[in-house]
Design an enzyme around this catalytic site. Structure first.
Site, short mmCIF file in Angstrom:
data_model
loop_
_atom_site.label_atom_id
_atom_site.label_comp_id
_atom_site.label_asym_id
_atom_site.label_seq_id
_atom_site.Cartn_x
_atom_site.Cartn_y
_atom_site.Cartn_z
N SER A 6 -12.58 -15.51 -23.08
CA SER A 6 -11.76 -16.04 -21.98
C SER A 6 -11.88 -17.56 -21.92
O SER A 6 -12.99 -18.10 -21.82
CB SER A 6 -12.21 -15.44 -20.65
OG SER A 6 -11.61 -16.13 -19.57
N ASP A 49 1.39 -3.09 -9.49
CA ASP A 49 1.03 -4.33 -10.16
C ASP A 49 1.26 -4.25 -11.66
O ASP A 49 1.83 -5.16 -12.27
CB ASP A 49 -0.44 -4.68 -9.87
CG ASP A 49 -0.70 -4.93 -8.40
OD1 ASP A 49 0.27 -4.96 -7.62
OD2 ASP A 49 -1.88 -5.08 -8.03
N HIS A 101 0.82 -1.21 0.00
CA HIS A 101 0.00 0.00 0.00
C HIS A 101 0.86 1.27 0.00
O HIS A 101 0.34 2.37 0.20
CB HIS A 101 -0.97 0.01 1.19
CG HIS A 101 -2.11 -0.97 1.03
ND1 HIS A 101 -3.37 -0.58 0.65
CD2 HIS A 101 -2.15 -2.31 1.20
CE1 HIS A 101 -4.15 -1.66 0.61
NE2 HIS A 101 -3.42 -2.72 0.93
#
Length: 385
Positions: free
Chosen positions: A67, A171, A34
């Site tokens: 997908s 990320d 974070h």
């Protein structure tokens, strides 16, 4: 994970044309949780788990995506009405297309088949891997040169503004820029990064608590709001600070009376975590695995007690991991509220570590943890056999 020939075969079951093939990894964060949206420091590594895509250009401006993981197909017309979020997995893909176009990249239509081995909800960035592989594929099909730092920024923007999750850039950045056999020390303000070697005496081991988390439900965003409140309340004393990155531990302690207790504890995690990351990078560079492990352990205590993003199952898994022979340190990894634990373990102790942790965690919680050792991989790029 399907090889190129299998991906091609599955692509041709749904679409026409000869596809190109791409991959983008998930990630595990060794330390620095974070801190990214506070302009701080993080140290993730790209994983062997990855999202893969087979993609072919279309003559129109329609993007169709299928997908293999859920068997669903969706499409969006870039020349139609402005795409709106649908509240499902497609937002991560179509949001990236929207942001690429908004940044001046005129895209061609595309048929895209995606498949991923990154566990969903495990804190290993399955969403970022999907964003990055789709973004890289769309730019490649449009004949654009890919700047992986810019791609990371646009993928983050898609998650912030299209999906509605106010994540930092870690990320997407590591999925774009991972370095084989290294963690990546990232300054989330400047986006400067440097690879830090993982000593061969140790392996990274990830244990999934099997407790699913969903960060867009608001708890993640509440933590970010607390940090922003802390910066606002500290400015009268500290001047024009931009983020908690600019606050030292001494600054925080001297001015804690400006902050409500909850806000103070949230800020204390960020300020001390930034210091831990800097110390951890030095420790890894010097192959000081004992110090690195102690910093991992301290990071988990801070996440559990000050930031309050752990849960009973994850705490149990961390305690079990830290008690094993040959472990240097262990902590929760990812956004929190479930997900995975990362440990640094002596190479010769990995097999027993995995067996012992799995058995003890099942006894303690009833959950069967998926546990694996991993070696860091490179970031996004073409997929080859």
């Amino acid at each position: 994970m399907p090889a190129v020939d299998l991906l091609r075969a599955r692509f041709l079951e749904h679409f026409d044309g000869e596809p190109q093939f791409f991959r983008a990894p998930g990630r595990v964060n060794l330390i620095g949780e974070h801190t990214d949206y506070n302009d701080g420091f993080v140290m993730p590594a790209a994983l062997e788990f990855e999202a893969q895509a087979a993609a072919a250009a279309r003559p129109d401006r329609v993007i169709r995506i299928h997908s293999l993981n859920n068997g669903k197909t969706a499409e969006v017309d870039l020349d139609g009405a402005k795409p709106e979020p649908r509240g499902d997995w497609t937002d991560y893909a179509f949001g990236v297309a929207v942001m690429l176009e908004a940044a001046g990249n005129r895209l061609s239509g595309a048929d895209i088949l995606v498949s991923s081995t990154v566990p969903v909800g495990a804190g290993l960035s399955s969403s970022a891997a999907l964003e990055v592989v789709v973004g890289y594929a769309l730019l490649s099909l449009a004949g654009r040169e890919v700047d992986t730092v810019e791609l990371a920024k646009l993928c983050q923007k898609a998650e912030n503004e299209f999906v509605g999750m106010r994540c930092g850039i870690m990320d997407q950045f590591i999925s774009c820029n991972g370095v084989v056999d290294h963690a990546l020390m990232i300054d989330c303000r400047s986006l400067a990064s440097r690879p830090v070697p993982i000593d061969q005496r140790a392996r990274i081991v990830v244990a999934n608590s099997m407790v699913h988390h969903a960060l867009a439900d608001g708890e993640y965003n509440k933590r970010r709001q607390s940090c922003e409140e802390g910066v606002r309340l500290l400015r009268p004393a500290l001047g024009e600070i931009r983020a908690l990155r600019d606050v030292s531990f001494e600054d925080l302690e001297e001015n804690r009376d400006f902050l409500p207790d909850l806000t103070y504890r949230r800020c204390r995690h960020i300020v001390t975590e930034n210091e831990r990351v800097l110390q951890a990078a030095e420790a890894l560079q010097n192959a000081d695995l004992d110090t690195f492990g102690r910093l991992m352990n301290a990071s988990h205590v801070s996440m559990r007690d000050d930031y309050e993003i752990s849960c009973a199952e994850v705490d149990s898994l961390v305690d079990i991991a830290q008690a094993q022979k040959g472990v240097f340190g262990a902590r929760m990894t990812g956004g929190g509220f479930g997900g995975s634990v990362v440990a640094l373990v002596e190479s010769g102790a990995v097999e027993s570590f995995i067996a012992n942790v799995r058995a003890a965690y099942q006894d303690a919680t009833g959950h069967i943890s998926e546990i694996f050792a991993c070696a860091p991989k490179n970031g996004v790029g073409p997929l080859t056999d």
